[in-house]
Write a protein that holds these residues in place. Structure first.
Motif, PDB file in Angstrom:
ATOM      1  N   TYR A 166       0.819  -1.209   0.000  1.00 39.25           N
ATOM      2  CA  TYR A 166       0.000   0.000   0.000  1.00 39.25           C
ATOM      3  C   TYR A 166       0.856   1.264   0.000  1.00 39.25           C
ATOM      4  N   LYS A 167       2.169   1.081   0.060  1.00 40.33           N
ATOM      5  CA  LYS A 167       3.088   2.223   0.020  1.00 40.33           C
ATOM      6  C   LYS A 167       4.183   1.986  -1.017  1.00 40.33           C
ATOM      7  N   ARG A 168       3.775   1.536  -2.198  1.00 36.74           N
ATOM      8  CA  ARG A 168       4.746   1.223  -3.245  1.00 36.74           C
ATOM      9  C   ARG A 168       5.472   2.469  -3.735  1.00 36.74           C
ATOM     10  N   TYR A 169       4.897   3.636  -3.510  1.00 38.56           N
ATOM     11  CA  TYR A 169       5.546   4.882  -3.917  1.00 38.56           C
ATOM     12  C   TYR A 169       6.791   5.160  -3.080  1.00 38.56           C
ATOM     13  N   GLU A 170       6.918   4.524  -1.918  1.00 39.46           N
ATOM     14  CA  GLU A 170       8.131   4.649  -1.104  1.00 39.46           C
ATOM     15  C   GLU A 170       9.142   3.616  -1.626  1.00 39.46           C
ATOM     16  N   ALA A 171       9.859   4.033  -2.654  1.00 34.78           N
ATOM     17  CA  ALA A 171      10.650   3.106  -3.459  1.00 34.78           C
ATOM     18  C   ALA A 171      11.722   2.376  -2.652  1.00 34.78           C
ATOM     19  N   TRP A 172      12.182   2.967  -1.554  1.00 31.25           N
ATOM     20  CA  TRP A 172      13.249   2.317  -0.799  1.00 31.25           C
ATOM     21  C   TRP A 172      12.813   0.972  -0.223  1.00 31.25           C
ATOM     22  N   ARG A 173      11.492   0.779  -0.074  1.00 33.11           N
ATOM     23  CA  ARG A 173      10.991  -0.456   0.519  1.00 33.11           C
ATOM     24  C   ARG A 173      11.269  -1.680  -0.366  1.00 33.11           C
ATOM     25  N   TYR A 174      11.464  -1.471  -1.661  1.00 31.96           N
ATOM     26  CA  TYR A 174      11.797  -2.583  -2.546  1.00 31.96           C
ATOM     27  C   TYR A 174      13.155  -3.184  -2.199  1.00 31.96           C
ATOM     28  N   LEU A 175      13.963  -2.429  -1.464  1.00 36.12           N
ATOM     29  CA  LEU A 175      15.286  -2.887  -1.076  1.00 36.12           C
ATOM     30  C   LEU A 175      15.402  -3.125   0.433  1.00 36.12           C
ATOM     31  N   THR A 176      14.844  -2.214   1.220  1.00 34.39           N
ATOM     32  CA  THR A 176      15.105  -2.238   2.667  1.00 34.39           C
ATOM     33  C   THR A 176      14.323  -3.307   3.424  1.00 34.39           C
ATOM     34  N   TYR A 177      13.369  -3.978   2.778  1.00 37.81           N
ATOM     35  CA  TYR A 177      12.651  -5.045   3.480  1.00 37.81           C
ATOM     36  C   TYR A 177      13.611  -6.157   3.916  1.00 37.81           C
ATOM     37  N   MET A 178      14.813  -6.192   3.310  1.00 32.45           N
ATOM     38  CA  MET A 178      15.808  -7.209   3.675  1.00 32.45           C
ATOM     39  C   MET A 178      16.257  -7.082   5.133  1.00 32.45           C
ATOM     40  N   PHE A 179      16.041  -5.913   5.752  1.00 29.51           N
ATOM     41  CA  PHE A 179      16.458  -5.705   7.135  1.00 29.51           C
ATOM     42  C   PHE A 179      15.391  -6.146   8.147  1.00 29.51           C
ATOM     43  N   VAL A 180      14.198  -6.502   7.679  1.00 29.67           N
ATOM     44  CA  VAL A 180      13.078  -6.818   8.567  1.00 29.67           C
ATOM     45  C   VAL A 180      12.886  -8.333   8.645  1.00 29.67           C
ATOM     46  N   HIS A 181      12.838  -8.868   9.854  1.00 31.64           N
ATOM     47  CA  HIS A 181      12.592 -10.294  10.048  1.00 31.64           C
ATOM     48  C   HIS A 181      11.548 -10.489  11.139  1.00 31.64           C
TER      49      HIS A 181
END
Length: 355
Positions: A166-181
């Motif tokens: 729902y926040k695809r416009y926040e482009a950094w999330r395509y990369l930074t999700y790698m830090f979330v577990h």
């Protein structure tokens, strides 16, 4: 008596290396020119006097006063430094040789042009990329646990970094999700695999090549998930981890004839991939448990790791058919990535509404 024995232990190796040095000092002037040393080291009559990794260190670093000659103090200093490499470096070299190092060493003339292949890891520069990424992942995880009192996707790090459809416009999330577990098991498994497999890759191929493969897998994982599962939140480093696994497969396939235990490694990596992805698909579609495991991120990361790995990882001997494979992988990877990006941008109705 003890001091005398210690002195003898120190003197005998020095005498041994003095004899070796004198053998190379053919004109007995107390020094050896580096070009002459290089030619002699290639000669079979001088073989095995000095370990291969020490030879490379001598040629690279030993001429400390830059006069073009190697004298005995410089020679002995280099030998002592190599012998002080310690148990840790030897253990690292054995581990690397069991995973991604070939059976034989390749010279600069035989290599593909990306630099002389090292069959001994020198610890310079140290392989810390995967360890650093793992450290940052742990910091983000602990941040959420400290703030929330438990593992939660509502923590500050998860809220900021997770891939939120729902926040695809926040482009950094395509990369930074790698830090979330989510969960300790999720975290430990990913860290274990990326360190166990990523570190030897980095030791052989260099940190920047491994970083390209890893990040390509992370981005491909989020893009693939956004298209196949447009409503799924995504957390974890599985895209990057699977890219590392697939990069190993790429290395094994390209260097099949030169690799140790190539078939065994191929079977193990394929089995791990099939079991993990198969379990996720079975759980979701057969058992009907809608836990929304991002198996698309696993597959996307693996595909990216394979295609990018073929392009950026060192290839020990380039064969004609591998050049065609190299170009094909470039075209396939570029086409898939552009298609996924264009779809995300140009077809907003396919995705959940932004908020």
């Amino acid at each position: 008596m003890e001091n005398h024995r210690t002195s003898l232990l120190k003197v005998k190796p020095t005498i041994h290396w003095q004899l070796i040095f004198d053998k190379y000092d053919v004109d007995s002037d107390g020094r050896i020119s580096l070009p002459e040393l290089k030619n002699m080291l290639k000669s079979e009559s001088y073989a095995k006097d000095i370990p291969n990794h020490t030879v490379r260190q001598i040629m690279r670093k030993a001429d400390r006063d830059a006069n073009g000659y190697l004298d005995f103090p410089e020679f002995l200093k280099m030998i002592e430094q190599e012998e002080e490499g310690g148990v840790m470096k030897n253990a690292l070299n054995r581990y690397v040789k069991a995973t991604v190092v070939p059976r034989k060493r390749f010279t600069a003339d035989e290599f593909d042009g990306s630099g002389d292949y090292e069959d001994e890891y020198t610890c310079n520069p140290p392989a810390v990329l995967m360890i650093l990424i793992s450290f940052l992942v742990v910091i983000a995880f602990l941040w959420d646990v400290i703030e929330e009192g438990e593992t939660s996707v509502k923590g500050p790090a998860a809220s900021l970094f997770i891939f939120n459809p729902y926040k695809r416009y926040e482009a950094w999330r395509y990369l930074t999700y790698m830090f979330v577990h989510v969960g300790v098991f999720h975290l430990v498994v990913n860290l274990f695999v990326q360190i166990l497999l990523g570190v030897p890759l980095e030791m052989v191929h260099g940190w920047w090549r491994v970083l390209l493969v890893y990040l390509a897998g992370v981005v491909a994982g989020s893009l693939g998930t956004s298209i196949s599962d447009p409503g799924v939140y995504l957390a974890g480093a599985s895209g990057g981890v699977y890219a590392i696994i697939a990069a190993h497969l790429a290395t094994i396939c390209l260097n099949w004839a030169e690799m140790e235990f190539a078939l065994l490694q191929l079977i193990v990596f394929l089995a791990l991939t099939v079991v993990d992805v198969g379990t996720a698909v079975y759980t979701r579609y057969v058992k009907g448990e809608h836990n929304q495991i991002g198996y698309a991120a696993h597959l996307g990361g693996a595909l990216a790791g394979l295609l990018v790995g073929i392009n950026v990882l060192r290839n020990l001997q380039v064969r004609p058919w591998e050049k065609k494979l190299w170009w094909a992988s470039i075209v396939i990877y570029t086409t898939l990535m552009l298609a996924a990006i264009i779809w995300n941008v140009a077809v907003p109705s396919y995705f959940p509404p932004s908020h």
